[in-house]
Design a protein around this motif. Sequence first.
Motif, PDB file in Angstrom:
ATOM      1  N   SER A  67      36.128  38.228  48.766  1.00 31.45           N
ATOM      2  CA  SER A  67      35.956  36.816  49.106  1.00 31.45           C
ATOM      3  C   SER A  67      34.600  36.364  48.603  1.00 31.45           C
ATOM      4  O   SER A  67      33.624  37.113  48.608  1.00 31.45           O
ATOM      5  N   SER A  68      34.576  35.139  48.116  1.00 30.05           N
ATOM      6  CA  SER A  68      33.318  34.621  47.591  1.00 30.05           C
ATOM      7  C   SER A  68      32.928  33.377  48.381  1.00 30.05           C
ATOM      8  O   SER A  68      33.774  32.685  48.926  1.00 30.05           O
ATOM      9  N   TYR A  69      31.659  33.120  48.406  1.00 30.02           N
ATOM     10  CA  TYR A  69      31.147  31.970  49.154  1.00 30.02           C
ATOM     11  C   TYR A  69      30.670  30.924  48.175  1.00 30.02           C
ATOM     12  O   TYR A  69      30.106  31.239  47.153  1.00 30.02           O
ATOM     13  N   VAL A 101      40.194  33.930  35.292  1.00 31.78           N
ATOM     14  CA  VAL A 101      38.740  34.100  35.237  1.00 31.78           C
ATOM     15  C   VAL A 101      38.146  32.712  35.099  1.00 31.78           C
ATOM     16  O   VAL A 101      38.449  31.989  34.155  1.00 31.78           O
ATOM     17  N   ASP A 102      37.311  32.383  36.070  1.00 33.99           N
ATOM     18  CA  ASP A 102      36.734  31.046  36.139  1.00 33.99           C
ATOM     19  C   ASP A 102      35.222  31.189  35.892  1.00 33.99           C
ATOM     20  O   ASP A 102      34.799  31.344  34.745  1.00 33.99           O
ATOM     21  N   SER A 103      34.427  31.230  36.956  1.00 31.79           N
ATOM     22  CA  SER A 103      32.983  31.417  36.757  1.00 31.79           C
ATOM     23  C   SER A 103      32.651  32.832  36.276  1.00 31.79           C
ATOM     24  O   SER A 103      31.611  33.055  35.660  1.00 31.79           O
ATOM     25  N   LEU A 157      48.620  31.250  41.817  1.00 27.90           N
ATOM     26  CA  LEU A 157      47.443  30.407  42.069  1.00 27.90           C
ATOM     27  C   LEU A 157      47.770  29.351  43.120  1.00 27.90           C
ATOM     28  O   LEU A 157      48.845  28.737  43.075  1.00 27.90           O
ATOM     29  N   ASP A 158      46.830  29.116  44.000  1.00 32.62           N
ATOM     30  CA  ASP A 158      47.098  28.222  45.129  1.00 32.62           C
ATOM     31  C   ASP A 158      46.191  27.004  45.155  1.00 32.62           C
ATOM     32  O   ASP A 158      45.134  26.974  44.518  1.00 32.62           O
ATOM     33  N   TYR A 159      46.650  26.030  45.949  1.00 35.38           N
ATOM     34  CA  TYR A 159      45.767  24.970  46.422  1.00 35.38           C
ATOM     35  C   TYR A 159      45.934  24.996  47.934  1.00 35.38           C
ATOM     36  O   TYR A 159      47.028  24.729  48.443  1.00 35.38           O
TER      37      TYR A 159
HETATM   38  C1  PRP Z   1      40.460  33.074  42.476  1.00 34.75           C
HETATM   39  C2  PRP Z   1      41.121  33.900  41.386  1.00 34.75           C
HETATM   40  C3  PRP Z   1      40.055  34.874  41.003  1.00 34.75           C
HETATM   41  C4  PRP Z   1      38.776  34.115  41.244  1.00 34.75           C
HETATM   42  C5  PRP Z   1      38.234  33.632  39.946  1.00 34.75           C
HETATM   43  O1  PRP Z   1      40.630  33.754  43.668  1.00 34.75           O
HETATM   44  O2  PRP Z   1      42.277  34.530  41.855  1.00 34.75           O
HETATM   45  O3  PRP Z   1      40.079  36.033  41.817  1.00 34.75           O
HETATM   46  O4  PRP Z   1      39.100  33.008  42.093  1.00 34.75           O
HETATM   47  O5  PRP Z   1      37.093  32.867  40.138  1.00 34.75           O
HETATM   48  P1  PRP Z   1      35.653  33.247  39.571  1.00 34.75           P
HETATM   49  O6  PRP Z   1      35.817  33.716  38.160  1.00 34.75           O
HETATM   50  O7  PRP Z   1      34.932  31.913  39.658  1.00 34.75           O
HETATM   51  O8  PRP Z   1      35.039  34.259  40.466  1.00 34.75           O
HETATM   52  P2  PRP Z   1      40.431  33.093  45.118  1.00 34.75           P
HETATM   53  O9  PRP Z   1      39.057  33.423  45.623  1.00 34.75           O
HETATM   54  O10 PRP Z   1      40.801  31.640  45.057  1.00 34.75           O
HETATM   55  O11 PRP Z   1      41.442  33.927  45.993  1.00 34.75           O
HETATM   56  P3  PRP Z   1      43.040  34.003  45.914  1.00 34.75           P
HETATM   57  O12 PRP Z   1      43.384  34.814  44.673  1.00 34.75           O
HETATM   58  O13 PRP Z   1      43.413  34.714  47.170  1.00 34.75           O
HETATM   59  O14 PRP Z   1      43.586  32.601  45.828  1.00 34.75           O
END
Ligand code: PRP
Length: 176
Positions: A67-69, A101-103, A157-159
Amino acid sequence: MSKPALRVLLSEKQIQERILELGAQIDADYPEGPIYLIAILKGACFFLADLARALKHQARLDFIGISSYGKGKSSSGEVKLTKDLDLSIEGAHVLVVEDIVDSGVTLTYLMHVLAQRKPRTLKIAALLDKPERRVKPVAVSYVGFQIPDEFVVGYGLDYAEDYRNLRDVCVLEGST
Ligand code: PRP
């Protein structure tokens, strides 16, 4: 408030065809023996299921929770492990399976954690890549699709926990 509209970005057919290509590429790249596919919960669950079945290699499956904050708002890199692996990966060929892969914050942290466990090889397969959003550089060996910086849902992927079970990847329009 109007209902958000969904626009198909990647159809089920496009996704499945690309996963077969990725599977063939991975099969060609790896030596004989098991590949440890590690999915990051929860979004990667469908990609894991389809990629594993696209492989001719023996695949062992495991899951990790992170989990990220301040995600999307800060690049502090503050991340924690919420569920650890069940399997030991020491000496194993490990392929981390990620939906998007986002940030790059999540994968940067995870690769650091996994590298300490001495896998034989450690690589990443991501279905989607949003290069415009990258804050931390991440080497992704297998990318399904590079996509623009739009809010996408479906295929895991969710919202707000909805839309994960859509078969297509869709842009969620009018959600903000
Ligand atoms: C999303 C996605 C990746 C992460 C990518 O997960 O599934 O794990 O974010 O983002 P980043 O490159 O900016 O770190 P999320 O935390 O939404 O959890 P989920 O998969 O349970 O929806």
